[in-house]
Enzyme design. Structure first.
Site, PDB file in Angstrom:
ATOM      1  N   LEU A   1      50.730  46.895  31.560  1.00 38.34           N
ATOM      2  CA  LEU A   1      50.641  45.879  32.371  1.00 38.34           C
ATOM      3  C   LEU A   1      50.112  44.409  31.852  1.00 38.34           C
ATOM      4  O   LEU A   1      49.507  44.841  30.423  1.00 38.34           O
ATOM      5  CB  LEU A   1      49.762  46.090  33.636  1.00 38.34           C
ATOM      6  N   HIS A   2      50.446  43.436  32.295  1.00 37.96           N
ATOM      7  CA  HIS A   2      49.862  42.203  31.754  1.00 37.96           C
ATOM      8  C   HIS A   2      49.954  41.024  32.742  1.00 37.96           C
ATOM      9  O   HIS A   2      50.955  41.032  33.602  1.00 37.96           O
ATOM     10  CB  HIS A   2      50.541  41.680  30.223  1.00 37.96           C
ATOM     11  N   TYR A   3      49.373  40.130  32.680  1.00 42.59           N
ATOM     12  CA  TYR A   3      49.285  38.848  33.598  1.00 42.59           C
ATOM     13  C   TYR A   3      50.285  37.756  32.983  1.00 42.59           C
ATOM     14  O   TYR A   3      50.230  37.871  31.522  1.00 42.59           O
ATOM     15  CB  TYR A   3      47.927  38.271  33.751  1.00 42.59           C
ATOM     16  N   HIS A   4      50.996  37.104  33.628  1.00 43.55           N
ATOM     17  CA  HIS A   4      51.777  35.859  33.133  1.00 43.55           C
ATOM     18  C   HIS A   4      50.797  34.941  33.645  1.00 43.55           C
ATOM     19  O   HIS A   4      50.494  34.825  35.019  1.00 43.55           O
ATOM     20  CB  HIS A   4      53.046  35.906  33.915  1.00 43.55           C
TER      21      HIS A   4
ATOM     22  N   MET B   1      51.695  39.294  38.054  1.00 40.44           N
ATOM     23  CA  MET B   1      51.738  40.460  37.253  1.00 40.44           C
ATOM     24  C   MET B   1      52.807  41.285  37.960  1.00 40.44           C
ATOM     25  O   MET B   1      52.934  41.709  38.996  1.00 40.44           O
ATOM     26  CB  MET B   1      50.341  41.152  37.381  1.00 40.44           C
TER      27      MET B   1
END
Length: 128
Positions: free
Chosen positions: A85-88, A71
């Site tokens: 935000l976001h997760y990869h 992230m």
């Protein structure tokens, strides 16, 4: 049309339109927040559950033995939209790097986003 694989109460899983590798997913909360520690507890828990489901999905659909999960939180960390935000989640395989990013300044993605989407939606449906 948007590459959304699945929804939950507080987050969703979507294909990255500019993937680093086949199957590159993003796990995104609906809530616009730039700091993971400022997300409400129920959103944090839901986001983490969806992250774990994305990991399981990629293992099933691609048979990958490893993953990168990360992230970028905040502009200085490289977040494209610092307030969201976001997760990869990226599947990885032994020996999957090559000379193209280094020499050619480009990535080789051997599967179209449409094909990736169909593969992951089918794997998700089989899990539900």
């Amino acid at each position: 049309d948007h590459g959304i694989i699945a929804y939950s109460d507080h987050s969703y899983i979507v294909l990255n339109r500019f993937p680093y590798t086949n199957g590159h997913l993003l796990v995104i909360p609906y809530l616009h927040e730039g700091d993971v520690d400022r997300l409400p507890q129920d959103v944090q828990e839901d986001l983490h559950r969806m992250l774990m489901r994305a990991v399981s999905l990629l293992k099933r659909a691609y048979g990958c033995r490893a993953m990168n999960i990360g992230m970028n939180m905040g502009a200085a960390a490289g977040a494209g939209i610092a307030a969201h935000l976001h997760y990869h989640v990226l599947p990885r395989w032994e020996g999957d790097t090559n000379f193209m990013p280094v020499i050619g300044g480009t990535k080789v993605i051997p599967e179209s986003l449409d094909d990736v989407y169909q593969r992951l939606k089918a794997a998700w449906s089989n899990d539900a």
